[in-house]
Design a protein around this motif. Structure first.
Motif, PDB file in Angstrom:
ATOM      1  N   ILE A 171      29.165  50.721  37.021  1.00 37.81           N
ATOM      2  CA  ILE A 171      29.099  49.271  36.807  1.00 37.81           C
ATOM      3  C   ILE A 171      27.764  48.746  37.331  1.00 37.81           C
ATOM      4  O   ILE A 171      27.463  48.911  38.512  1.00 37.81           O
ATOM      5  N   HIS A 348      38.867  41.129  32.303  1.00 38.96           N
ATOM      6  CA  HIS A 348      38.674  42.501  32.765  1.00 38.96           C
ATOM      7  C   HIS A 348      37.196  42.848  32.895  1.00 38.96           C
ATOM      8  O   HIS A 348      36.819  43.720  33.682  1.00 38.96           O
ATOM      9  N   ARG A 349      36.337  42.149  32.153  1.00 38.26           N
ATOM     10  CA  ARG A 349      34.897  42.382  32.267  1.00 38.26           C
ATOM     11  C   ARG A 349      34.319  41.727  33.513  1.00 38.26           C
ATOM     12  O   ARG A 349      33.251  42.133  33.992  1.00 38.26           O
ATOM     13  N   HIS A 352      36.926  44.115  36.578  1.00 37.89           N
ATOM     14  CA  HIS A 352      36.974  45.579  36.512  1.00 37.89           C
ATOM     15  C   HIS A 352      38.255  46.167  37.126  1.00 37.89           C
ATOM     16  O   HIS A 352      38.201  46.975  38.062  1.00 37.89           O
ATOM     17  N   GLN A 355      38.583  49.974  37.617  1.00 40.88           N
ATOM     18  CA  GLN A 355      37.737  50.612  38.619  1.00 40.88           C
ATOM     19  C   GLN A 355      38.066  50.146  40.037  1.00 40.88           C
ATOM     20  O   GLN A 355      37.714  50.804  41.008  1.00 40.88           O
TER      21      GLN A 355
END
Length: 436
Positions: A171, A348-349, A352, A355
């Motif tokens: 990321i 979700h962007r 995350h 992750q």
């Protein structure tokens, strides 16, 4: 036969060995201090700021006794971190990542280590600590939400989307700008715009004591000036780590993600879009008008030369429609030119969830209950109280009316664009909107 080293050669080698030994020792000490500053000191905070009602709230004169604070995040350095770390034990000062300086519109400086703070100390409110057990259904609700995310993030799930299978190290730093850190209480909060983030940012400011008013930290979240709440310099976020810690930043992020309590709040994706449109395009917002509305009017509103300012546009009754907004989101050129703005970027962007293993997943639809539950989990319900909910909130029952003018094919495309958010966070597919 080998000749033995002369006495000068032996002395030179001995001196060189001592030099390397000293340099190596200094390097190891620096590593230990840097590591302790962000990990060991965290445990010190957790023992001193949560255990007592006023223990983390220092009188102004104690703040003034610390070393001069960092001028800005960009000016941070390892040396200033080390100085602040030493002083937190000698003088009782706070972590350097929590010290910020913000200039208010009136010219007053909010400085965590002001040279001349006003001689005033206001103790924290003695709100009642909720000691009764947390309801089983609330715990089960959290287990269900986290379980759904874990299942859909697994490699063998039916859900697939860009970035799902990347690692945390993959990321980019610029995509970690929504993760706010409070080292005092061991908290990481991922804020999602249009999901009560203004009030949660207020909470984080109060907990981290990152802003002062008349020489003392803010006690009431609602007292914090609105213009300061979203000021990026007020919050210490993951994307700022690299400026301060360089190559150590990812390692420290992972330690905090493992040790700290991580939370986020989400809401129905389509309702969030309606809320974003109402807030940014139905109200006079000069910045959003110039950056986005003008583009929408030119491309989809048949305005070859829209007014230059939002005031002129509103006076003429010109603004992008909700249909124009949806067209803008579905246009492939939008993301080619720049990533979605944070107010309509997929949740979700921003956070995350595949992750980062979040400890608490709150929803706007159950905000009041979730906020109370979370503050008790964080053990700060005696320090801060979540502000009352906004009564003019966009609700899901409005979806049918707002999407009435949107063609069914566009609705289906929009669902595909936001499907990961719907499924990851447990929102049902809006069947009524997707079928004629």
């Amino acid at each position: 036969m080998e000749h033995s080293l002369s006495k000068p050669d032996k002395m030179a080698k001995s001196r060189l060995f001592r030099i390397f030994l000293i340099l190596g020792s200094v390097f190891m000490i620096l590593l230990i201090i840097i590591y302790w500053d962000d990990v060991g000191a965290t445990h010190f905070y957790l023992q001193t700021t949560i255990s007592g009602l006023y223990s983390s709230h220092l009188p102004p004169e104690r703040h003034a006794a610390s070393k001069q604070k960092l001028e800005d995040d960009k000016d941070g350095s390892f040396l200033s971190d080390i100085d602040a770390f030493v002083n937190q034990f000698l003088e009782g000062t706070s972590d350097p990542t929590e010290q910020v300086r913000v200039e208010t519109p009136t010219g007053e400086t909010h400085n965590q280590t002001s040279d001349k703070p006003e001689e005033r100390f206001v103790p924290r409110r003695e709100w009642k600590i909720h000691l009764s057990p947390i309801a089983v259904e609330k715990k089960q609700r959290q287990d269900n939400r986290k379980h759904m995310i874990r299942d859909l993030c697994s490699s063998n799930s039916s859900l697939d989307f860009p970035g799902k299978n990347r690692t945390f190290d993959d990321i980019p730093n610029k995509e970690l700008d929504h993760l706010i850190v409070d080292d005092r209480h061991g908290i990481v909060y991922c804020y999602v715009p249009k999901v009560a983030c203004t009030n949660w940012k207020r909470i984080m400011i109060v907990l981290s004591e990152s802003l002062l008013i008349n020489g003392a930290p803010y006690q009431d979240p609602l007292d914090i000036p609105v213009e300061l709440i979203h000021n990026s310099s007020v919050h210490f976020t993951f994307n700022k780590f690299w400026k301060r810690y360089g190559k150590f930043s990812r390692h420290l992020m992972k330690i905090k993600l493992k040790k700290y309590t991580k939370f986020l709040f989400i809401r129905d994706p389509f309702v969030r879009l309606i809320s974003a449109y109402r807030n940014k395009f139905e109200l006079e917002n000069e910045d959003f008008y110039r950056r986005f509305a003008v583009v929408m009017l030119k491309r989809y509103g048949n305005y070859s030369d829209p007014p230059a300012s939002v005031v002129d546009a509103f006076a003429a009754g010109i603004r992008p429609t909700f249909s124009n907004f949806i067209q803008y989101l579905l246009d492939p050129n939008t993301e080619k030119e720049m990533p979605f703005n944070e107010h309509w970027r997929q949740m979700h962007r921003l956070c995350h969830p595949c992750q980062i293993n979040y400890d608490f997943v709150g929803k706007l639809e159950t905000l009041d209950e979730d906020a109370e539950h979370l503050l008790r989990i964080l053990r700060v319900d005696n320090i801060v109280e979540f502000p009352p909910s906004h009564h003019n909130r966009t609700v899901s029952s409005w979806e049918q009316d707002w999407f009435a003018s949107i063609p069914f094919e566009s609705r289906k495309q929009l669902y595909q664009l936001y499907e990961p958010d719907f499924r990851l966070f447990g929102y049902p597919k809006p069947e009524k909107l997707l079928h004629e």
